[in-house]
Design a protein around this motif. Structure first.
Motif, PDB file in Angstrom:
ATOM      1  N   GLU A   1     -38.428  38.987  -2.533  1.00 47.73           N
ATOM      2  CA  GLU A   1     -38.669  38.692  -1.128  1.00 47.73           C
ATOM      3  C   GLU A   1     -37.586  39.351  -0.271  1.00 47.73           C
ATOM      4  OE1 GLU A   1     -39.056  34.548  -0.390  1.00 47.73           O
ATOM      5  OE2 GLU A   1     -40.385  34.207  -2.099  1.00 47.73           O
ATOM      6  N   MET A   2     -37.940  39.776   0.914  1.00 51.74           N
ATOM      7  CA  MET A   2     -37.013  40.412   1.869  1.00 51.74           C
ATOM      8  C   MET A   2     -36.515  41.765   1.362  1.00 51.74           C
ATOM      9  SD  MET A   2     -36.595  38.398   4.556  1.00 51.74           S
ATOM     10  CE  MET A   2     -35.047  38.965   5.265  1.00 51.74           C
ATOM     11  N   GLY A   3     -37.149  42.345   0.339  1.00 55.76           N
ATOM     12  CA  GLY A   3     -36.722  43.645  -0.172  1.00 55.76           C
ATOM     13  C   GLY A   3     -37.264  44.778   0.675  1.00 55.76           C
ATOM     14  N   ASP A   4     -36.704  45.955   0.482  1.00 58.78           N
ATOM     15  CA  ASP A   4     -37.180  47.153   1.159  1.00 58.78           C
ATOM     16  C   ASP A   4     -38.488  47.582   0.511  1.00 58.78           C
ATOM     17  OD1 ASP A   4     -37.673  49.663   2.221  1.00 58.78           O
ATOM     18  OD2 ASP A   4     -35.566  50.272   2.194  1.00 58.78           O
ATOM     19  N   GLU A   5     -39.522  47.726   1.316  1.00 55.50           N
ATOM     20  CA  GLU A   5     -40.835  48.070   0.775  1.00 55.50           C
ATOM     21  C   GLU A   5     -40.833  49.423   0.077  1.00 55.50           C
ATOM     22  OE1 GLU A   5     -43.503  47.831   4.007  1.00 55.50           O
ATOM     23  OE2 GLU A   5     -43.349  45.651   4.234  1.00 55.50           O
ATOM     24  N   ASN A   6     -39.897  50.308   0.446  1.00 54.75           N
ATOM     25  CA  ASN A   6     -39.850  51.639  -0.156  1.00 54.75           C
ATOM     26  C   ASN A   6     -39.201  51.635  -1.536  1.00 54.75           C
ATOM     27  OD1 ASN A   6     -41.013  52.913   2.103  1.00 54.75           O
ATOM     28  ND2 ASN A   6     -39.033  52.880   3.163  1.00 54.75           N
ATOM     29  N   ASN A   7     -38.477  50.564  -1.866  1.00 54.91           N
ATOM     30  CA  ASN A   7     -37.816  50.487  -3.168  1.00 54.91           C
ATOM     31  C   ASN A   7     -38.748  49.820  -4.178  1.00 54.91           C
ATOM     32  OD1 ASN A   7     -35.521  51.665  -2.128  1.00 54.91           O
ATOM     33  ND2 ASN A   7     -34.505  49.721  -1.690  1.00 54.91           N
ATOM     34  N   LYS A   8     -39.151  50.563  -5.189  1.00 55.37           N
ATOM     35  CA  LYS A   8     -40.087  50.048  -6.179  1.00 55.37           C
ATOM     36  C   LYS A   8     -39.408  49.151  -7.203  1.00 55.37           C
ATOM     37  CE  LYS A   8     -43.332  52.425  -4.244  1.00 55.37           C
ATOM     38  NZ  LYS A   8     -44.337  51.724  -3.403  1.00 55.37           N
ATOM     39  N   ILE A   9     -38.106  49.348  -7.387  1.00 53.41           N
ATOM     40  CA  ILE A   9     -37.371  48.553  -8.366  1.00 53.41           C
ATOM     41  C   ILE A   9     -36.071  48.055  -7.751  1.00 53.41           C
ATOM     42  CG2 ILE A   9     -38.350  49.746 -10.375  1.00 53.41           C
ATOM     43  CD1 ILE A   9     -35.750  51.362 -10.528  1.00 53.41           C
ATOM     44  N   PHE A  10     -35.486  47.040  -8.357  1.00 56.52           N
ATOM     45  CA  PHE A  10     -34.160  46.587  -7.961  1.00 56.52           C
ATOM     46  C   PHE A  10     -33.405  46.202  -9.228  1.00 56.52           C
ATOM     47  CE2 PHE A  10     -36.683  42.752  -8.127  1.00 56.52           C
ATOM     48  CZ  PHE A  10     -35.839  41.781  -8.635  1.00 56.52           C
ATOM     49  N   ASN A  11     -32.093  46.278  -9.186  1.00 51.84           N
ATOM     50  CA  ASN A  11     -31.243  45.956 -10.323  1.00 51.84           C
ATOM     51  C   ASN A  11     -30.534  44.633 -10.078  1.00 51.84           C
ATOM     52  OD1 ASN A  11     -31.868  48.454 -11.615  1.00 51.84           O
ATOM     53  ND2 ASN A  11     -30.335  49.481 -10.342  1.00 51.84           N
ATOM     54  N   TYR A  12     -30.409  43.864 -11.123  1.00 53.69           N
ATOM     55  CA  TYR A  12     -29.704  42.586 -10.979  1.00 53.69           C
ATOM     56  C   TYR A  12     -28.976  42.251 -12.273  1.00 53.69           C
ATOM     57  CZ  TYR A  12     -33.570  40.327 -13.544  1.00 53.69           C
ATOM     58  OH  TYR A  12     -34.490  39.959 -14.500  1.00 53.69           O
ATOM     59  N   LEU A  13     -28.056  41.291 -12.186  1.00 52.70           N
ATOM     60  CA  LEU A  13     -27.270  40.840 -13.334  1.00 52.70           C
ATOM     61  C   LEU A  13     -27.613  39.398 -13.667  1.00 52.70           C
ATOM     62  CD1 LEU A  13     -23.705  42.129 -12.295  1.00 52.70           C
ATOM     63  CD2 LEU A  13     -25.353  43.299 -13.780  1.00 52.70           C
ATOM     64  N   GLU A  14     -27.556  39.103 -14.947  1.00 52.52           N
ATOM     65  CA  GLU A  14     -27.581  37.712 -15.403  1.00 52.52           C
ATOM     66  C   GLU A  14     -26.187  37.394 -15.926  1.00 52.52           C
ATOM     67  OE1 GLU A  14     -30.582  36.684 -18.181  1.00 52.52           O
ATOM     68  OE2 GLU A  14     -32.252  37.286 -16.881  1.00 52.52           O
TER      69      GLU A  14
END
Length: 676
Positions: A131-144
């Motif tokens: 949610e609230m992400g950039d529509e142009n970015n197909k992926i995002f990186n995150y950490l656990e």
């Protein structure tokens, strides 16, 4: 140059926080009653921060150096960026939504193949899940981040104290230009020696099924999800690392013993390995060994010089090579006249003739050596001395081609400057039109004056205001004189003039600059040199940047220091006595002064330094737990105390972040009068 003061603000709120908004308008007009709504969205960086928003990071990206004891930080160009999303701490005070965290490489699992539950997992998500992400970015990186490392992450209150705004105020600037504000975010965790780290600018995520949203809250004693907004890596060297650096010790060796700066000496861990390495060439390093064996303060001072700093500000300043601007031939010419021309800053370059043939001609840019001298008659400090160009501004570049009798070669430097000035003016349609119209109005005024004097029974009053250089053209000229967006290879046509890790000083060739302006003002009606001097060169604004009667001297710096420490200070003759500074390219900065140079000092103000403490000797080599070296804060009324876990006596009152600011180094280069 104005004196600058640095002030700290605890936070800088954006005018409107990121989020979705709705404006409802109710019309109570009897003729047009009704209700209308307008919905709009204010975006923030919720999945990635563009590189151009980040002014600097410390430690530098991919840096290897003596970073032990430092708390990494990131500096943002926009002062309100960390507070874009509304986030309140438990006391209801505004906190930033993002923070900086660091993890040792041994704590990371990038492949997801480790069975160790204490590892930080590097994950990738689908942009549709955020949610609230950039529509142009197909992926995002995150950490656990596992529960075992949760202690290294800041809570909302800590995030508030780990962020601040640096307010730079220039006392002599116009009000609209006075603020130079940046946001700084500091990591909670200290860097330990002899470790590789990954740094992440992130924000807390709330995971619900396969959906993610910014939660802005830390999960205590649980797994935390962090979206990665920016990342880099660095390596902290051994606490007791040494390296012989020739730039520090030339004064202790005979000229015959001085080797090329290209010699790469190894990094040695421990004094024992250092002594063993130096003793292999004991004759060359005799003076250094003598001081190391003497004991006391001399030994300590020598070990300090031999300390390996790596990609720190101190280490990179020590690597800088300082000399007058010069072109380096692969081999020395046997012809004296050729060597003499090279010694004043001229370079032999391939020259394609209009007839289709090829030859080699001399070229020089605007930066020359101090004993270079060529002037045009009427356009220098000595008006009766110089090359006579006639009455009018040259209308073609051939008038500025010179022939060197000694070398039997053409000199194309001034012709090339004329051609460049004309091309830059023609390529700007607004400037082309304005200069042509201005020169046309000047010509009309001249004709009217001549008519009044010789023919007309009536005297027409000419408009003398047209003699003033139009503002758009003046700004264009100022950009040329300051080398803003200037073709780099016209300035430095060969890489040997300004290699990486160098500082070069030079003299400005005023005739080259005048030739550049000749070309720009060659378009349109004919233009006399007297008019050019009166209306262009003598313009009050232009003279603040370039006065053809004066000599100018400058400094060129080529180093990645400028990218990692963009607020680097440079002083000439113990003061910031330069007229302007221009970044010519990435990692290349020009500073121009109207003073003859005798000393150049390069340093960073303490306010722009990084944050660090000295690691006690007993902690320097010991393996430290993840919960050691962490900043913590406690508030007692209006007083905020902070401490560093595992370090006694480090509690402070209301002094964060000032106490942690390190003292930056300073390097001074002296210029011998004989070489000027």
């Amino acid at each position: 140059m104005a004196q600058k003061s640095i002030f700290i603000e605890s936070a800088r709120m954006p005018s409107v926080s990121a989020g979705e908004y709705r404006i409802k308008v109710i019309s109570r007009n009897e003729l047009l009653p009704g209700v209308s709504e307008i919905a709009f969205k204010v975006s923030g960086y919720s999945d990635r921060i563009p590189a151009n928003e980040i002014l600097s990071v410390y430690p530098p990206r991919s840096g290897i150096g003596n970073y032990a004891g430092s708390f990494p930080n990131v500096q943002f160009r926009r002062s309100s960026l960390p507070w874009d999303f509304k986030n309140d701490d438990p006391q209801g005070e505004r906190a930033p939504y993002l923070f900086l965290s660091i993890f040792e490489e041994s704590e990371m699992d990038f492949e997801g193949k480790s069975n160790d539950p204490s590892r930080v997992l590097y994950r990738q998500g689908n942009g549709d899940q955020l949610e609230m992400g950039d529509e142009n970015n197909k992926i995002f990186n995150y950490l656990e981040v596992p529960r075992q490392l949760e202690v290294t992450l800041p809570g909302a209150t800590e995030m508030k104290y780990l962020s601040h705004v640096r307010v730079g105020q220039d006392e002599d600037s116009e009000p609209e230009n006075a603020q130079q504000d940046t946001a700084v975010v500091i990591a909670k965790r200290m860097v330990q020696p002899n470790k590789r780290y990954h740094a992440f600018v992130g924000a807390y995520l709330l995971k619900e099924g396969d959906r993610y949203s910014l939660s802005l809250k830390k999960n205590e004693n649980a797994v935390n999800h962090l979206i990665i907004l920016s990342e880099w890596q660095f390596e902290s060297t051994h606490h007791d690392a040494y390296q012989y650096n020739e730039s520090k010790f030339e004064g202790l060796k005979s000229v015959a013993a001085i080797k090329s700066r290209k010699t790469k000496h190894p990094v040695l861990e421990g004094e024992e390995k250092l002594l063993k390495y130096l003793k292999r060439a004991s004759k060359q390093y005799a003076e250094i060994l003598a001081q190391l064996e003497s004991g006391g303060e001399e030994r300590s001072a020598m070990l300090s010089l031999l300390k390996y700093e790596g990609k720190t500000l101190r280490g990179m300043l020590q690597e800088l090579q300082f000399s007058e601007l010069s072109y380096r031939l692969s081999q020395v010419s046997v012809r004296r006249e050729v060597n003499d021309l090279i010694s004043i800053g001229k370079i032999p370059l391939l020259h394609r003739l209009k007839s289709g043939g090829k030859t080699v001609s001399w070229y020089q840019g605007p930066f020359v050596r101090s004993h270079h001298a060529l002037s045009f008659k009427g356009l220098s400090g000595s008006p009766d001395i110089g090359f006579d160009l006639g009455e009018d501004v040259p209308d073609h570049s051939e008038r500025l081609i010179f022939y060197n009798e000694q070398s039997k070669m053409l000199d194309m430097g001034y012709a090339a400057a004329w051609q460049l000035g004309r091309i830059l003016a023609i390529n700007n349609p607004k400037i082309l039109k304005e200069i042509k119209n201005w020169k046309y109005q000047l010509q009309l005024g001249k004709l009217m004056a001549a008519q009044n004097e010789e023919y007309s029974p009536l005297n027409f009053i000419p408009d003398f205001s047209v003699r003033k250089l139009p503002e758009l053209s003046r700004n264009f000229v100022m950009d040329l004189l300051r080398f803003n967006d200037f073709p780099y290879y016209y300035l430095l046509p060969h890489h040997s003039l300004l290699p990486d890790k160098t500082v070069r000083y030079f003299k400005l060739d005023n005739s080259w600059m005048i030739s550049l302006l000749f070309g720009a003002f060659s378009i349109g009606e004919s233009f006399s040199i007297q008019e050019f001097r009166s209306y262009v060169l003598n313009d009050a604004v232009i003279r603040t940047c370039f006065d053809f009667r004066k000599d100018y001297f400058g400094v060129l710096i080529h180093s990645e220091i400028l990218e990692n420490w963009p607020q680097l200070n440079v002083e000439v003759n113990d003061q910031a006595a330069y007229i302007y500074t221009t970044d010519l390219a990435a990692g290349v900065r020009l500073l121009m002064s109207d003073q003859e140079l005798s000393k150049v000092s390069i340093f960073s103000e303490r306010e722009h330094g990084h944050f660090a403490v000295e690691i006690p000797e007993e902690n320097a080599s010991a393996e430290m737990a993840a919960d050691t070296g962490l900043l913590s804060f406690t508030k007692n009324g209006a007083i905020v105390n902070y401490a560093i876990s595992g370090y006694q006596g480090d509690a402070r009152h209301n002094r964060m972040p000032f106490d942690l600011l390190s003292k930056p180094p300073k390097v001074i280069f002296e210029i011998l009068k004989a070489s000027i």
